[in-house]
Design a protein around this motif. Structure first.
Motif, short mmCIF file in Angstrom:
data_model
loop_
_atom_site.label_atom_id
_atom_site.label_comp_id
_atom_site.label_asym_id
_atom_site.label_seq_id
_atom_site.Cartn_x
_atom_site.Cartn_y
_atom_site.Cartn_z
N SER A 82 0.86 -1.19 0.00
CA SER A 82 0.00 0.00 0.00
C SER A 82 0.89 1.24 0.00
O SER A 82 2.11 1.13 0.29
N GLY A 83 0.29 2.37 -0.29
CA GLY A 83 1.06 3.62 -0.20
C GLY A 83 1.46 3.89 1.24
O GLY A 83 2.58 4.31 1.51
N MET A 84 0.54 3.63 2.18
CA MET A 84 0.86 3.88 3.59
C MET A 84 2.04 3.02 4.04
O MET A 84 2.86 3.46 4.82
N ILE A 87 5.22 4.64 2.91
CA ILE A 87 5.56 5.82 3.73
C ILE A 87 6.08 5.40 5.11
O ILE A 87 7.13 5.84 5.56
N TYR A 108 -1.50 13.93 2.99
CA TYR A 108 -2.61 12.97 3.04
C TYR A 108 -2.96 12.69 4.52
O TYR A 108 -2.05 12.55 5.35
N GLU A 151 4.94 16.31 0.19
CA GLU A 151 4.35 15.75 -1.03
C GLU A 151 4.65 16.75 -2.15
O GLU A 151 4.55 17.96 -1.92
N ASN A 155 -1.75 17.08 -0.72
CA ASN A 155 -3.12 16.58 -0.64
C ASN A 155 -3.79 17.21 0.59
O ASN A 155 -3.29 17.01 1.70
N ASP A 180 6.59 12.37 -1.22
CA ASP A 180 5.49 11.56 -1.74
C ASP A 180 5.08 12.17 -3.09
O ASP A 180 4.61 13.31 -3.15
N THR A 182 2.81 10.89 -5.23
CA THR A 182 1.59 10.20 -5.67
C THR A 182 0.76 11.00 -6.68
O THR A 182 0.22 10.44 -7.62
N PHE A 183 0.66 12.34 -6.48
CA PHE A 183 -0.20 13.16 -7.35
C PHE A 183 0.45 13.49 -8.69
O PHE A 183 -0.24 13.92 -9.59
N SER A 201 1.91 6.16 -3.46
CA SER A 201 0.77 5.25 -3.42
C SER A 201 0.54 4.88 -4.89
O SER A 201 0.12 5.73 -5.68
N THR A 203 -1.64 2.90 -5.78
CA THR A 203 -3.09 2.74 -5.86
C THR A 203 -3.71 3.75 -6.82
O THR A 203 -4.77 3.52 -7.39
N LYS A 204 -3.05 4.89 -6.97
CA LYS A 204 -3.61 6.06 -7.64
C LYS A 204 -3.21 6.07 -9.12
O LYS A 204 -3.48 5.12 -9.82
N ALA A 214 -1.48 -0.38 -3.48
CA ALA A 214 -0.06 -0.73 -3.62
C ALA A 214 0.78 0.52 -3.44
O ALA A 214 0.27 1.64 -3.53
#
Ligand code: PLP
Length: 400
Positions: A82-84, A87, A108, A151, A155, A180, A182-183, A201, A203-204, A214
């Motif tokens: 996961s992303g978490m 991190i 986040y 990030e 977020n 991070d 992710t975005f 993450s 997942t995104k 993931a």
């Protein structure tokens, strides 16, 4: 010439064991050795290319990690469940009990909760700062600070972190900059801008299909080797390994990421301009009135635009709820958390993905209770989408 993640992945050819164009999928937890000594060497990290046990490393995860390292421009990477877990594993690898972290106050909500609440168990303290104010970041550093955490695009407020500026501060104080991304995959390459460790993450946007969670950690070889050390590594000992079947499906989706990011960005820019023209308070880094618009231009790869995320502020959570319900009924997208999906998703951040952040801290960081965060999808006809949103806005305004 800017670092170009899309060309890096274009240049990468990987083959499965029978010449398969999609690398073979590992369906094993453990691996056999012809010679006992090779097993011992692998245990001690001295044997490259051999696999011991799938929590430690496995071939499918290696393929995906190699792809991620290529697009980030890092020596290595490790993929997580996961992303978490990316991190938390990275942070726990870097910090010991009693250490200190300087973090962006806007992150986040899960990350904020981990930093603010969970790390207390280890007596690790965190100073939260406005990450756009480099002087505040530097002033918050103490002798026991180990990390600056941020990030690339925060977020949910969509602030842009000055990564080269933060990297200079981190290097000056001999601490690590953890980012991070992710975005902003493809459009921002944090390691190239000075970040020491990049977390995701997946997942995104990276996976883009909303069918799994993931994550990933991208860094130099030494850090990734340390994570999987059998005696002390946070990844090896906490065990947040990604399932190899998932790795192989994410790996395939990664190869369309550059095309998807362009379309997400085109659609988001169109909608952001329309929201603004409609008189709504709109946050989008591609709008000239965004406080870090010029900074973003210096950091981003221009081919991929300003990203797929928009925030609008309609003052109260009650109004936000009603508008989101209308937008779902009229087929704009889904009232759902998460982002990076091919369909548009929207949620009220203060009551969902940032609800872990106490209300007074939300106020301090400028997060309005009426903020709706959009992850704009891959719609073919975005004008058609805007017509639907306009209709919802009209109904909503007439109801007031
Ligand atoms: N980082 C950011 C910026 C996020 O938005 C999220 C989730 O929304 C995460 C990390 C956590 O990722 P995951 O849900 O894959 O654990």
């Amino acid at each position: 010439m800017k670092f170009d993640p899309a060309t890096k992945i274009q240049d990468l050819l990987q083959f499965g064991e029978y010449g398969d164009v999609n690398p073979s999928i590992t369906d094993s937890a453990t691996y056999t050795f012809m010679e006992a000594k090779t097993m011992i060497d692998t245990f001690h990290g001295q044997q490259e290319g051999c696999f011991l046990y799938s929590r430690h490393w496995n071939p499918s995860n290696r393929y995906l990690a190699d792809n991620l390292a290529a697009i980030e421009g890092t020596e290595s990477a490790w993929v997580t469940a996961s992303g978490m877990s990316a991190i938390t594993t990275a942070i726990l690898e870097l910090c010991n009990a009693g250490d200190h972290i300087v973090s962006s106050i806007t992150t986040y909500g899960g990350t904020f909760a981990f930093l603010a609440n969970y790390l207390k168990k280890f007596n690790i303290t965190v100073s939260f700062v406005d990450i756009t104010r480099l002087n505040d970041v530097e002033s918050a550093i103490k002798p026991n600070t180990r990390i600056i955490y941020t990030e690339s695009m925060t977020n949910p407020l969509l602030q842009i972190s000055d990564l080269p500026g933060l990297a200079d501060i981190a290097n000056k104080h001999h601490i690590k900059l953890v980012v991070d991304n992710t975005f902003t995959p493809m459009m921002i390459a944090p390691a190239n801008l000075g970040a020491h460790i990049v977390v995701y993450s997946m997942t995104k946007f990276i996976n883009g299909k909303n069918d799994c969670v993931a994550g990933a950690i991208c860094a130099d070889k030494e850090f990734i080797m340390a994570l999987s050390d059998v005696n002390t590594g946070s990844a090896m000992l906490l065990g947040p390994v990604l399932d190899p079947l998932r790795s192989s499906s994410i790996q395939k989706n990664l190869h369309t990421l550059h095309i998807r990011m362009k379309q997400h960005s085109l659609n988001a820019l169109y909608l952001a301009r329309k929201f603004k023209e409609a008189g709504l308070r709109t946050i989008y880094p591609g709008l000239e009135d965004h406080p870090q618009h010029e900074l973003m231009k210096t950091l981003m790869h221009p081919d991929f635009g300003f990203g797929g995320m928009i925030a609008i502020d309609i003052e109260t959570s009650g109004k936000a709820d009603r508008l989101m319900e209308l937008m779902q009924i009229h087929g704009v997208g889904y009232l759902a958390v998460s982002l990076g999906y091919f369909k548009t998703l929207f949620s009220n951040s203060g009551k969902s993905t940032s609800s872990e952040v106490p209300v007074e801290v939300q106020k301090e960081m400028g997060l309005s209770e009426g903020l709706i965060r959009f992850s704009v999808g891959l719609d073919h006809d975005i004008e058609h989408t805007w017509e639907k949103i306009e209709k919802c806005l009209k109904i909503f305004q007439n109801e007031k």
